[in-house]
Design a protein around this motif. Structure first.
Motif, PDB file in Angstrom:
ATOM      1  N   GLY A   1     -19.661 -34.149  63.694  1.00 19.95           N
ATOM      2  CA  GLY A   1     -20.228 -34.244  62.359  1.00 19.95           C
ATOM      3  C   GLY A   1     -19.074 -34.473  61.506  1.00 19.95           C
ATOM      4  N   ILE A   2     -19.017 -33.876  60.319  1.00 21.28           N
ATOM      5  CA  ILE A   2     -18.141 -34.107  59.313  1.00 21.28           C
ATOM      6  C   ILE A   2     -17.509 -32.565  58.900  1.00 21.28           C
ATOM      7  N   ALA A   3     -16.435 -32.372  59.137  1.00 22.08           N
ATOM      8  CA  ALA A   3     -15.753 -31.144  58.576  1.00 22.08           C
ATOM      9  C   ALA A   3     -15.136 -31.425  57.217  1.00 22.08           C
ATOM     10  N   TYR A   4     -15.298 -30.544  56.265  1.00 22.79           N
ATOM     11  CA  TYR A   4     -14.797 -30.832  55.022  1.00 22.79           C
ATOM     12  C   TYR A   4     -14.325 -29.401  54.392  1.00 22.79           C
ATOM     13  N   ASN A   5     -13.398 -29.661  53.517  1.00 19.62           N
ATOM     14  CA  ASN A   5     -13.002 -28.658  52.443  1.00 19.62           C
ATOM     15  C   ASN A   5     -13.646 -28.356  51.157  1.00 19.62           C
ATOM     16  N   PRO A   6     -14.784 -27.406  50.998  1.00 19.88           N
ATOM     17  CA  PRO A   6     -15.484 -27.636  49.745  1.00 19.88           C
ATOM     18  C   PRO A   6     -14.769 -27.205  48.532  1.00 19.88           C
ATOM     19  N   LYS A   7     -13.548 -26.921  48.574  1.00 24.27           N
ATOM     20  CA  LYS A   7     -12.610 -26.560  47.668  1.00 24.27           C
ATOM     21  C   LYS A   7     -12.225 -27.774  47.166  1.00 24.27           C
ATOM     22  N   LEU A   8     -11.944 -28.960  47.841  1.00 19.45           N
ATOM     23  CA  LEU A   8     -11.477 -30.171  47.456  1.00 19.45           C
ATOM     24  C   LEU A   8     -12.553 -31.321  47.435  1.00 19.45           C
ATOM     25  N   LEU A   9     -13.565 -31.179  47.492  1.00 19.22           N
ATOM     26  CA  LEU A   9     -14.702 -32.223  47.442  1.00 19.22           C
ATOM     27  C   LEU A   9     -15.765 -31.560  46.500  1.00 19.22           C
ATOM     28  N   LYS A  10     -16.088 -32.330  45.242  1.00 17.73           N
ATOM     29  CA  LYS A  10     -17.079 -32.301  44.429  1.00 17.73           C
ATOM     30  C   LYS A  10     -18.446 -32.037  45.102  1.00 17.73           C
ATOM     31  N   ALA A  11     -18.679 -32.775  46.018  1.00 20.92           N
ATOM     32  CA  ALA A  11     -20.116 -32.755  46.626  1.00 20.92           C
ATOM     33  C   ALA A  11     -19.867 -32.800  48.017  1.00 20.92           C
TER      34      ALA A  11
ATOM     35  N   ASP B   1     -11.371 -22.389  55.135  1.00 19.10           N
ATOM     36  CA  ASP B   1     -12.672 -21.957  55.043  1.00 19.10           C
ATOM     37  C   ASP B   1     -13.433 -23.148  54.623  1.00 19.10           C
ATOM     38  N   LEU B   2     -13.882 -23.935  55.992  1.00 19.07           N
ATOM     39  CA  LEU B   2     -14.469 -25.246  56.090  1.00 19.07           C
ATOM     40  C   LEU B   2     -15.938 -24.956  56.424  1.00 19.07           C
ATOM     41  N   LYS B   3     -16.522 -26.521  55.869  1.00 19.76           N
ATOM     42  CA  LYS B   3     -17.765 -26.440  56.098  1.00 19.76           C
ATOM     43  C   LYS B   3     -18.147 -27.454  57.128  1.00 19.76           C
ATOM     44  N   PHE B   4     -19.397 -27.420  57.732  1.00 18.21           N
ATOM     45  CA  PHE B   4     -19.599 -28.450  58.748  1.00 18.21           C
ATOM     46  C   PHE B   4     -21.041 -29.169  58.346  1.00 18.21           C
ATOM     47  N   VAL B   5     -21.062 -30.775  58.374  1.00 15.40           N
ATOM     48  CA  VAL B   5     -22.260 -31.169  58.060  1.00 15.40           C
ATOM     49  C   VAL B   5     -22.605 -32.160  59.185  1.00 15.40           C
ATOM     50  N   VAL B   6     -23.956 -32.069  59.452  1.00 18.69           N
ATOM     51  CA  VAL B   6     -24.411 -33.178  60.306  1.00 18.69           C
ATOM     52  C   VAL B   6     -24.852 -34.548  59.451  1.00 18.69           C
ATOM     53  N   PRO B   7     -24.098 -35.480  59.401  1.00 21.05           N
ATOM     54  CA  PRO B   7     -24.418 -36.692  58.613  1.00 21.05           C
ATOM     55  C   PRO B   7     -26.072 -37.248  58.612  1.00 21.05           C
ATOM     56  N   LYS B   8     -26.480 -37.820  57.766  1.00 23.79           N
ATOM     57  CA  LYS B   8     -27.916 -38.395  57.904  1.00 23.79           C
ATOM     58  C   LYS B   8     -28.379 -38.966  58.712  1.00 23.79           C
ATOM     59  N   GLU B   9     -27.482 -39.797  59.400  1.00 22.13           N
ATOM     60  CA  GLU B   9     -27.585 -40.971  60.480  1.00 22.13           C
ATOM     61  C   GLU B   9     -27.651 -40.092  62.089  1.00 22.13           C
ATOM     62  N   GLY B  10     -27.063 -38.864  61.825  1.00 26.16           N
ATOM     63  CA  GLY B  10     -27.262 -38.073  63.032  1.00 26.16           C
ATOM     64  C   GLY B  10     -25.931 -37.503  63.517  1.00 26.16           C
ATOM     65  N   ALA B  11     -25.667 -36.525  64.406  1.00 25.28           N
ATOM     66  CA  ALA B  11     -24.517 -36.095  65.015  1.00 25.28           C
ATOM     67  C   ALA B  11     -24.303 -36.814  66.111  1.00 25.28           C
ATOM     68  N   ILE B  12     -22.826 -37.288  66.462  1.00 27.99           N
ATOM     69  CA  ILE B  12     -22.503 -37.853  67.746  1.00 27.99           C
ATOM     70  C   ILE B  12     -22.342 -37.027  68.748  1.00 27.99           C
ATOM     71  N   GLY B  13     -23.036 -37.315  70.019  1.00 32.25           N
ATOM     72  CA  GLY B  13     -22.934 -36.240  70.970  1.00 32.25           C
ATOM     73  C   GLY B  13     -21.789 -36.199  71.872  1.00 32.25           C
ATOM     74  N   LEU B  14     -21.343 -34.973  72.048  1.00 35.60           N
ATOM     75  CA  LEU B  14     -20.363 -34.840  73.144  1.00 35.60           C
ATOM     76  C   LEU B  14     -20.990 -34.366  74.370  1.00 35.60           C
ATOM     77  N   ALA B  15     -20.880 -35.292  75.394  1.00 33.84           N
ATOM     78  CA  ALA B  15     -21.730 -34.710  76.760  1.00 33.84           C
ATOM     79  C   ALA B  15     -20.686 -34.560  77.588  1.00 33.84           C
ATOM     80  N   SER B  16     -20.608 -33.404  78.455  1.00 32.29           N
ATOM     81  CA  SER B  16     -19.617 -33.092  79.437  1.00 32.29           C
ATOM     82  C   SER B  16     -20.612 -33.180  80.614  1.00 32.29           C
TER      83      SER B  16
END
Length: 331
Positions: free
Chosen positions: A122-132, A229-244
């Motif tokens: 998904g998308i990892a982001y720094n909540p301190k640097l992004l307004k939303a 102190d990162l946050k993780f979000v699954v985008p509305k389109e869905g999470a990309i699958g990592l399959a081992s």
């Protein structure tokens, strides 16, 4: 007489130890292999075998398999399909791998391999640097983030993202051109394509990177490592699958042991370790979610929601896809 008996017994013991079977397993290095090693002694004792792990992925792992240097191979879905097409793997034998029946339907990759665990990109982001918080994969293209976005270099997850963008614009696995046009815009936002997880952690620590395509489990790892102190979000389109996936090498002299090892990887103990150590969703369908950790998504709904493309179409064209990626996305 006792002296000679003692010597004979010692010689017999040494000979028996020397004859202990060795199973050579090609696996993703680092934390992935360590998670398997943590309890591998259980399998070794039960099967009178020593498991030797050698690092390998992609083309390197397939080369080792073709040369019969390994008995078992771990792969991602792209290279798993290549290996099947090239006749590198044995058919799995359900009678020798009863744990196959305990897996989610989507984990039964093919008659030549099984998925052992799933990860979520998904998308990892720094909540301190992004307004939303980001909500879509399209947010990686936002000009406001230019120079502060990253993704890995060419890998299967970027191909999944390429396919997603292609499908959103009238294309798909058979027509990637619409996806490449979008990926070119993503490339313009990226100042550096990361190659290793510690590298990306450092980029987040220095605040050079504000948001990135990353694994859920790796975001947890980064926060534990400190400095972020990162946050993780699954985008509305869905999470990309990592399959081992895991496969038995065709022609191995240790076929029975290799099948037993695959069965072990699907055992309750091993499957729980994947979750606890790596944050991956187990392939086994009958686990107690309470044993997996609060940050591990689990269940058939989770597994079926992952974005995983038709790699039987993509795998034969990977060389061309990579060449186009290098020309048009990387600047």
């Amino acid at each position: 007489m006792n002296k000679f008996l003692t010597i004979a017994l010692m010689s017999f013991s040494a000979a028996t130890w020397a004859q202990t079977n060795e199973l050579v397993v090609s696996a993703f290095g680092g934390a992935y292999t360590n998670a398997i090693k943590a309890h591998i002694a259980e399998f070794e004792r039960a099967n009178d075998v020593r498991v030797k792990f050698v690092p390998g992925s992609g083309a390197d792992a397939l080369a080792k398999a073709k040369a019969k240097q390994v008995d078992v191979v771990h792969a991602d879905v792209g290279w798993a399909n290549r290996g099947e097409a090239q006749g590198v793997f044995e058919e799995l034998e359900p009678a020798k791998i009863p744990n196959l029946a305990t897996t989610f339907a989507r984990a039964r990759f093919s008659k030549y391999g099984v998925i052992t665990n799933f990860g979520q990109y998904g998308i990892a982001y720094n909540p301190k640097l992004l307004k939303a918080a980001p909500t879509s994969w399209q947010d990686l293209l936002n000009p406001a983030f230019k120079g502060h976005v990253t993704t890995a270099g060419f890998d299967f997850a970027n191909v999944e993202l390429l396919v997603l963008f292609a499908k959103q614009n009238g294309g798909g696995e058979d027509n990637l051109e619409p996806g490449f046009k979008v990926m070119e815009k993503l490339g313009q936002n990226v100042s550096v394509f990361y190659s290793q997880h510690p590298q990306l952690l450092d980029l987040f620590r220095s605040e050079d990177v504000w948001l990135a395509r990353w694994l859920r489990g790796r975001v947890d790892w980064a926060n534990k490592e400190g400095g972020v102190d990162l946050k993780f979000v699954v985008p509305k389109e869905g999470a990309i699958g990592l399959a081992s996936t895991v496969h038995v090498v065709k022609g191995t002299k240790n076929k029975a042991l290799a099948m037993a090892f695959v069965n072990y990887l699907l055992s309750k103990n091993s499957q729980t370790q994947y979750a606890v150590a790596l944050g991956y969703t187990p392939a086994r369908a009958d686990l107690d979610p309470k044993t997996l950790g609060e940050n591990v998504p689990y269940g058939e709904v989770v597994v079926n929601s992952l974005l995983i493309s038709d790699w039987k179409k993509l795998a034969p064209n990977m060389d061309q896809i990579k060449e186009t990626w290098e020309k048009r996305v990387v600047h």
